[in-house]
Motif scaffolding. Structure first.
Motif, PDB file in Angstrom:
ATOM      1  N   ASN A 145      14.077  50.300   3.287  1.00  0.00           N
ATOM      2  CA  ASN A 145      12.833  51.039   3.535  1.00  0.00           C
ATOM      3  C   ASN A 145      12.310  51.737   2.284  1.00  0.00           C
ATOM      4  O   ASN A 145      11.515  52.653   2.363  1.00  0.00           O
ATOM      5  CB  ASN A 145      13.056  52.085   4.632  1.00  0.00           C
ATOM      6  CG  ASN A 145      13.487  51.428   5.931  1.00  0.00           C
ATOM      7  OD1 ASN A 145      12.788  50.570   6.465  1.00  0.00           O
ATOM      8  ND2 ASN A 145      14.664  51.783   6.400  1.00  0.00           N
ATOM      9  N   ASN A 146      12.842  51.343   1.150  1.00  0.00           N
ATOM     10  CA  ASN A 146      12.370  51.946  -0.092  1.00  0.00           C
ATOM     11  C   ASN A 146      12.250  50.846  -1.124  1.00  0.00           C
ATOM     12  O   ASN A 146      13.212  50.112  -1.385  1.00  0.00           O
ATOM     13  CB  ASN A 146      13.378  53.017  -0.551  1.00  0.00           C
ATOM     14  CG  ASN A 146      12.894  53.759  -1.787  1.00  0.00           C
ATOM     15  OD1 ASN A 146      12.567  53.137  -2.790  1.00  0.00           O
ATOM     16  ND2 ASN A 146      12.832  55.072  -1.704  1.00  0.00           N
ATOM     17  N   PRO A 147      11.056  50.709  -1.731  1.00  0.00           N
ATOM     18  CA  PRO A 147      10.812  49.556  -2.622  1.00  0.00           C
ATOM     19  C   PRO A 147      11.614  49.593  -3.918  1.00  0.00           C
ATOM     20  O   PRO A 147      11.698  48.571  -4.614  1.00  0.00           O
ATOM     21  CB  PRO A 147       9.307  49.643  -2.905  1.00  0.00           C
ATOM     22  CG  PRO A 147       8.930  51.061  -2.631  1.00  0.00           C
ATOM     23  CD  PRO A 147       9.858  51.554  -1.576  1.00  0.00           C
ATOM     24  N   THR A 148      12.218  50.718  -4.274  1.00  0.00           N
ATOM     25  CA  THR A 148      12.973  50.763  -5.530  1.00  0.00           C
ATOM     26  C   THR A 148      14.402  50.240  -5.356  1.00  0.00           C
ATOM     27  O   THR A 148      15.149  50.155  -6.320  1.00  0.00           O
ATOM     28  CB  THR A 148      13.051  52.201  -6.073  1.00  0.00           C
ATOM     29  OG1 THR A 148      13.717  53.012  -5.098  1.00  0.00           O
ATOM     30  CG2 THR A 148      11.668  52.768  -6.358  1.00  0.00           C
ATOM     31  N   ALA A 149      14.777  49.905  -4.134  1.00  0.00           N
ATOM     32  CA  ALA A 149      16.164  49.491  -3.875  1.00  0.00           C
ATOM     33  C   ALA A 149      16.447  48.111  -4.458  1.00  0.00           C
ATOM     34  O   ALA A 149      15.562  47.255  -4.526  1.00  0.00           O
ATOM     35  CB  ALA A 149      16.413  49.477  -2.376  1.00  0.00           C
ATOM     36  N   ILE A 150      17.686  47.923  -4.886  1.00  0.00           N
ATOM     37  CA  ILE A 150      18.133  46.590  -5.288  1.00  0.00           C
ATOM     38  C   ILE A 150      19.338  46.242  -4.422  1.00  0.00           C
ATOM     39  O   ILE A 150      20.357  46.927  -4.456  1.00  0.00           O
ATOM     40  CB  ILE A 150      18.525  46.544  -6.779  1.00  0.00           C
ATOM     41  CG1 ILE A 150      17.340  46.960  -7.653  1.00  0.00           C
ATOM     42  CG2 ILE A 150      19.006  45.145  -7.161  1.00  0.00           C
ATOM     43  CD1 ILE A 150      17.671  47.054  -9.129  1.00  0.00           C
ATOM     44  N   VAL A 151      19.184  45.232  -3.620  1.00  0.00           N
ATOM     45  CA  VAL A 151      20.255  44.841  -2.699  1.00  0.00           C
ATOM     46  C   VAL A 151      20.594  43.383  -2.957  1.00  0.00           C
ATOM     47  O   VAL A 151      19.717  42.526  -2.941  1.00  0.00           O
ATOM     48  CB  VAL A 151      19.807  45.040  -1.236  1.00  0.00           C
ATOM     49  CG1 VAL A 151      20.868  44.533  -0.269  1.00  0.00           C
ATOM     50  CG2 VAL A 151      19.501  46.502  -0.954  1.00  0.00           C
TER      51      VAL A 151
END
Lengths: 483, 256
Positions: free
Chosen positions: A413-419
């Motif tokens: 739910n956060n665009p800065t995440a890297i998964v």
């Protein structure tokens, strides 16, 4: 091809010896099967608990009565009759023992056969042990040494009596009593378990360990573990478990809560070797466990390492809530299923704070007719800026009658995440075994070599003494499983 | 003359109900390089598999004596420990096991069988470095999982590297040349030639004569429909290359 199937048949049928399947002849007090408020009052009274604890249990019981058993896991079993289980069993002679020397010799022998000596001078160097048989903690070693550092390590029953403020502050804060069906049941009837508190700035110098043993027939084991690392503290904790071989299934529904405050670190390792049932799938433990850690403060870290070889059914997802900024959650798992075992296990990493990181390494090994599922959730909340997750889920199949499944859930739910998620599936088939045979390795050696190579990344996270044990255990669990 | 290292007498073998080897007689002597040629489906790879002890095949008749022992009574790993090595046509990948760990375990099993002490890590590493040079294998291979992600040529070189490490008395090369370009072929052949000793025998199974330009055989056998239909000196391979298998098939069928 028919030849290949025959080879598989022969090898998977080989008798697997569960080394810890003996039953101890210890006089135990076992309450009649059944569950109602009176039983809960009785447990609370036997433990000499304060009233707030009893009320807490009763509240949990009321939640439980309105909940239903979850069936979303990829496991199959006959319905459990919760009224047919005895919720309290205790060795008679423990309550009177004041020191380690006063323990019933038969009881002491039981733990010695399990490789857990209760004499302090004989215990593994650098490991303090809390031994739990059925519903009660039998002995805790090295207490004085730990006390001098301000570390509290005792049974949870004792903690409720002696350190009620600490217990009240933290109990149920990570796994609330109404969290899920089994957690609610545990909250109502938990009988013992371990408690550990490490004060600010203290690095616990030895490994802490709890050894759980189910002995009595028709009982459930419901232990509760609560570990708190205060600011800047560090503790490494190991849990081991075994049970006698029986034809009926026994329920084990534990709850483990970990709390790491600012700059604190908790490393929790499990070598789970509950009786898995025989090769036809008769008997064995139902291991329905809720384990969760809270990285409450910034820069805190919680690391779960598990080697799961036992139980007829395993249902557990050691999780981390990454609340503090810059906190780190890790999950390293090797889950082995053989014969008719079923495992549905994985983790949840919930990113709440900023710059939180999580790492998941799961290695599933399936043999025989077993089913092995990885189920994992990575959730990044809206405010978790710069969250990072890396997941690696590998499955290894031995033979062609077992199953491996992967259910990864990712909610970002956060665009800065890297998964990142990586997964592999490999199979040890006749070709690999024959190749190894042709180089002079017998089949068992070949399998041990492959399994240990495969699980190495996880085993290397275990404390030294246990890594060797775990390696042996992996090999033994898969003995005769290969084709 | 010395005793044969391997004696095959009237060997019949099938897979399922299909008979593939239909009466093979063959002697292999220490130090000998023996080529087995033949068209596709003639039973070459089956012979290799039966010698190594693959259980998919049933031996229905005949006997095999290796080093004075009844080979057919030994398990695949016992055969390997007795000194029989098969370089696979399709080497498998072993996930998670490094080449170094794999070879160390294998070599020490062989040494145990021969009543020798296991090699320690230092001795083993220096042996690996020395033998790797024979087939131009980089030391970075040692820590990689066995054959995992290797190219076809690398896998074949790795087979010869293992041969060099395990020092068998009988090495069977099952179509080691298949899928190799000319440079790789030369590396493999040079490796094999360097490993020739008066004691060690090689059975070189190949469809083409190409490999035999580099590994020169002492004797060539032609296998067709599960039988050896012609044997001769190394020139037989050249003759086959020039005339193709049809020539020899016709001869065989005329005799039948």
């Amino acid at each position: 091809m028919s030849e290949n199937v025959d080879i598989l048949e022969r090898l998977t049928a080989a008798d697997y010896q569960y080394e810890y399947g003996f039953e101890s002849q210890i006089e135990e007090e076992v309450v009649a099967p059944g569950l109602d408020e009176n039983i809960i009052r009785l447990i609370s009274q036997k433990k000499g608990e304060p009233d707030w604890m009893l009320q807490w249990r009763l509240q949990a019981f009321r939640y439980w009565q309105h909940m239903s058993e979850p069936h979303w896991a990829n496991v199959r079993y006959e319905p459990i009759d919760y009224q047919a289980i005895s919720y309290y069993a205790a060795p008679k002679k423990v309550s009177q023992a004041r020191s380690l020397n006063e323990i019933d010799p038969e009881l002491r022998q039981t733990f010695e056969r399990l490789g857990i000596p209760l004499h302090e001078q004989e215990v593994l160097a650098g490991v303090a042990v809390d031994a739990v048989l059925d519903s009660v903690s039998v002995a805790t070693t090295f207490r004085e040494k730990l006390q001098s550092l301000g570390i509290i390590f005792c049974s949870i029953s004792e903690a409720i009596r002696e350190y009620p403020d600490l217990v009240r502050t933290y109990l149920g804060t990570v796994v609330p009593p109404n969290d899920n069906f089994f957690a609610a049941l545990n909250s109502a009837v938990f009988t013992d378990g371990s408690f550990c508190y490490v004060p600010p700035g203290v690095r616990c110098p030895i490994e802490l360990s709890t050894y759980f043993r189910i002995n009595a027939r028709n009982t459930g084991q419901f232990e509760r573990t609560l570990i708190i690392a205060d600011e800047g503290a560090y503790v490494s904790y190991l849990e081991g478990c075994t049970a006698p071989m029986r034809d009926e299934n026994q329920l084990h529904a534990a709850v483990v809560e970990l709390i790491a405050l600012k700059n604190a670190e908790i490393k929790y390792s499990t070598v789970q070797n509950w009786y898995p049932g025989d090769k036809e799938g008769r008997g064995g433990i139902y291991n329905f466990v809720t384990k969760r850690g809270l990285c409450g403060g910034e820069n805190s870290k919680i690391s779960w390492t598990q080697v799961e070889t036992g139980s007829a059914i395993t249902w557990k997802y050691p999780s981390v809530i990454l609340k503090g900024d810059n906190s780190i959650g890790e999950f390293y798992s090797v889950a082995v299923t053989n014969h008719r075992q079923q495992a549905d296990t994985g983790t949840k990493m919930v990113h709440v704070g900023r710059n939180t990181r999580s790492r998941i390494v799961s290695k599933g090994i399936s043999a025989g007719y077993s089913q092995n599922s990885y189920r994992g959730l990575v959730r990044v909340n809206a405010n978790a800026e710069n969250a990072r997750n890396f997941s690696q889920c590998d499955s290894l199949l031995i033979g062609d009658r077992c199953g491996a499944h992967t259910f990864p859930y990712i909610e970002v739910n956060n665009p800065t995440a890297i998964v990142e998620h990586e997964a592999t599936t490999s199979k040890i088939g006749e070709d690999i075994i024959f190749y190894c045979n042709q180089r002079g390795l017998d089949t068992e050696t070949a399998v041990a070599l492959i399994i240990n190579g495969y699980a190495r990344e996880v085993l290397s996270k275990l404390p030294m003494e246990f890594a060797v044990e775990a390696q042996k255990l992996l090999t033994i669990s898969l003995e005769g499983s290969v084709g | 003359m010395t005793e044969p290292l391997l004696q095959i007498r009237n060997l019949h073998a099938s897979i399922g109900n299909k008979e593939i080897l239909r009466g093979i007689d063959l002697d292999i002597f220490p130090g000998q390089v023996c080529a087995i040629m033949g068209p596709n489906g003639s039973g070459k790879s089956t012979l290799a598999a039966v010698l190594a002890g693959r259980e998919d095949y049933q031996v229905t008749e005949g006997e095999i004596i290796f080093n004075g022992k009844n080979l057919l009574e030994l398990s695949p790993e016992e055969r390997a420990r007795e000194g029989l090595f098969l370089a696979f046509q399709y080497p498998v990948e072993i996930p998670g096991v490094s080449t170094a760990t794999f070879l160390k375990t294998a070599l020490n099993e062989l040494r145990k069988h021969r009543g020798l002490e296991p090699l320690d890590a230092m001795e083993f590493m220096s042996l690996m470095h020395e033998r790797a040079k024979l087939v131009h294998i980089e030391p970075s291979f040692f820590s990689r999982a066995v054959n995992e992600g290797f190219s076809g040529g690398e896998k074949k070189r790795n087979e010869i590297f293992q041969l060099a490490m395990l020092e068998p008395t009988l090495a069977i090369l099952d179509e080691t040349d298949s899928g190799l370009d000319i440079d790789a072929l030369r590396i493999v052949a040079d490796g094999v030639n360097a490993l020739r000793t008066p004691e060690r025998a090689f059975v070189v199974i190949t469809h083409y004569q190409r490999l035999l330009n580099y590994i020169v055989p002492d004797i060539v056998h032609v296998l067709y429909r599960g039988r050896i239909i012609k044997s001769g000196a190394k020139e037989l391979a050249t003759e086959l290359e020039a005339q193709g298998y049809d020539w020899i098939k016709e001869t065989a069928e005329a005799q039948a």
